[in-house]
Design a protein around this motif. Sequence first.
Motif, PDB file in Angstrom:
ATOM      1  N   GLN A   1      -0.883   0.695  -9.115  1.00  0.00           N
ATOM      2  CA  GLN A   1      -1.273   2.008  -9.237  1.00  0.00           C
ATOM      3  C   GLN A   1      -1.064   2.669 -10.469  1.00  0.00           C
ATOM      4  OE1 GLN A   1      -3.567   3.442  -7.469  1.00  0.00           O
ATOM      5  NE2 GLN A   1      -3.408   5.468  -7.884  1.00  0.00           N
TER       6      GLN A   1
ATOM      7  N   ASP B   1      -3.693   0.984 -12.901  1.00  0.00           N
ATOM      8  CA  ASP B   1      -5.211   1.690 -12.462  1.00  0.00           C
ATOM      9  C   ASP B   1      -5.083   2.886 -12.987  1.00  0.00           C
ATOM     10  OD1 ASP B   1      -5.765  -0.429 -11.018  1.00  0.00           O
ATOM     11  OD2 ASP B   1      -5.482  -0.066  -9.140  1.00  0.00           O
TER      12      ASP B   1
ATOM     13  N   ARG C   1       1.893   1.809  -3.493  1.00  0.00           N
ATOM     14  CA  ARG C   1       0.752   2.399  -4.309  1.00  0.00           C
ATOM     15  C   ARG C   1       0.500   3.659  -4.079  1.00  0.00           C
ATOM     16  NH1 ARG C   1      -4.612  -1.202  -5.692  1.00  0.00           N
ATOM     17  NH2 ARG C   1      -5.687   0.444  -6.815  1.00  0.00           N
ATOM     18  N   HIS C   2       0.859   4.207  -2.842  1.00  0.00           N
ATOM     19  CA  HIS C   2       0.599   5.752  -2.659  1.00  0.00           C
ATOM     20  C   HIS C   2       1.829   6.669  -2.667  1.00  0.00           C
ATOM     21  CE1 HIS C   2      -4.023   5.072  -2.280  1.00  0.00           C
ATOM     22  NE2 HIS C   2      -3.449   4.049  -1.423  1.00  0.00           N
TER      23      HIS C   2
ATOM     24  N   TYR D   1       5.375   7.747 -10.881  1.00  0.00           N
ATOM     25  CA  TYR D   1       5.625   6.209 -10.556  1.00  0.00           C
ATOM     26  C   TYR D   1       6.877   5.796 -11.643  1.00  0.00           C
ATOM     27  CZ  TYR D   1       1.371   5.919  -7.744  1.00  0.00           C
ATOM     28  OH  TYR D   1       0.623   6.438  -6.787  1.00  0.00           O
TER      29      TYR D   1
ATOM     30  N   GLN E   1       0.990  -1.238  -0.103  1.00  0.00           N
ATOM     31  CA  GLN E   1       0.001  -0.213   0.071  1.00  0.00           C
ATOM     32  C   GLN E   1       0.772   1.212  -0.072  1.00  0.00           C
ATOM     33  OE1 GLN E   1      -3.141   0.084  -0.213  1.00  0.00           O
ATOM     34  NE2 GLN E   1      -3.002  -2.045  -0.687  1.00  0.00           N
TER      35      GLN E   1
END
Length: 389
Positions: free
Chosen positions: A253, A256, A81-82, A359, A78
């Motif tokens: 992510q 997404d 992802r963030h 990213y 997580q």
Amino acid sequence: MEFAFNEEQLMIQDSAARFLAQASDSHAVRTAMARTDGHDLALWQRISDELCWPALMIPERFGGLGLGFVELAILLEQSGRHLLCAPLFATTCQATPALLLASNPAVQDHWLGAIASGATATLAFASQAGLEADSVQAQAEPCDAGYRLRGSYLQVIDGAQAQLLIVAARTPGSQGEAGISLFALPADSAGVVRTALPTLDQTRRLARIELQDVQVTPAQLLSEAGQGWPLLRDVLHIAAIGLAAEQVGGAQQALDLTLAYTAERRQFGRAISSFQAIKHRCADLMLQLECARSAAWYAACVAQERLDPAGDAAVAGELAEAAATAQIHASEAFFNAAAESIQLHGGVGFTWEYDPHLYFKRARASEQLLGSPALHRERLAAQLFGESL
């Protein structure tokens, strides 16, 4: 192996996702990137005091929660992802495993309790590029009080902000795996010089650390003097597994973001996500991601067995192979997902206002942080042919 989260692990995953969606959104990440220290101290205090993430893997007798590496990997996925800008990775994946595997109870008592209370820590080992024993070049010269440390370390994660440094140094004249010792060193010790380095990935800060005649005592050793390489080697494998979990989160992510944008972007009267070429590219990314996720979670289970004093020794013996496999798949999945995200966003994918470039930078930097996929393939091949990693 069949793998599925239990109810407690699902709760950890859900609470971490909800917290980071708010505390580490795009605006918060960009604000942290502009800071000199690279992270918000108030956020770290919340993570430590309210969520107890640094204490997750620390045994209860030291003030921790007594959970395992799998639970930590859930948080790392997580955080990746963030793009969490906090010293979580260095503290929990490098310093904490080193202390957990140490054979010095006094060092464990002091520093594991401090980390559980929110102290930050990192690992400094390499004086030159590489992950092998020869990359440890700092010197630990015996003296009356114990040891005098001299040397420098490259690309220490969060090295400019950490309160504890786990440093590797070798006895003068030693070579290879012999003569390496690990020391727990307060970062404000006399003779420690820390210099923040400019980085491609501004969401993760690196530093150069120099030790200028730093005095340490035998009580600061993590294990027997000159016998620290097996411990350091396993810590590097565990850190590589933690990084793989983080990379899986980043890849998810990036994918997404791509799916959301292609569903909205219209061309020739319909969403570009309906074009077969776009579907194929996204499907390929999803396949890579799922392979990486499987490798990362299996490796996390192996790491948990290695860190558990009562763990399965046979499973723990697969640590090097599992770490290399996870890094190969996770590094490539993250980089490809981030690169395709920029491509499928079209012209805006290169702009500062959109997130794909964040990213992409994290993916490229992470790919080299603890060894490139090519290096891990070489190490995996050596393992398969019966050579030591």
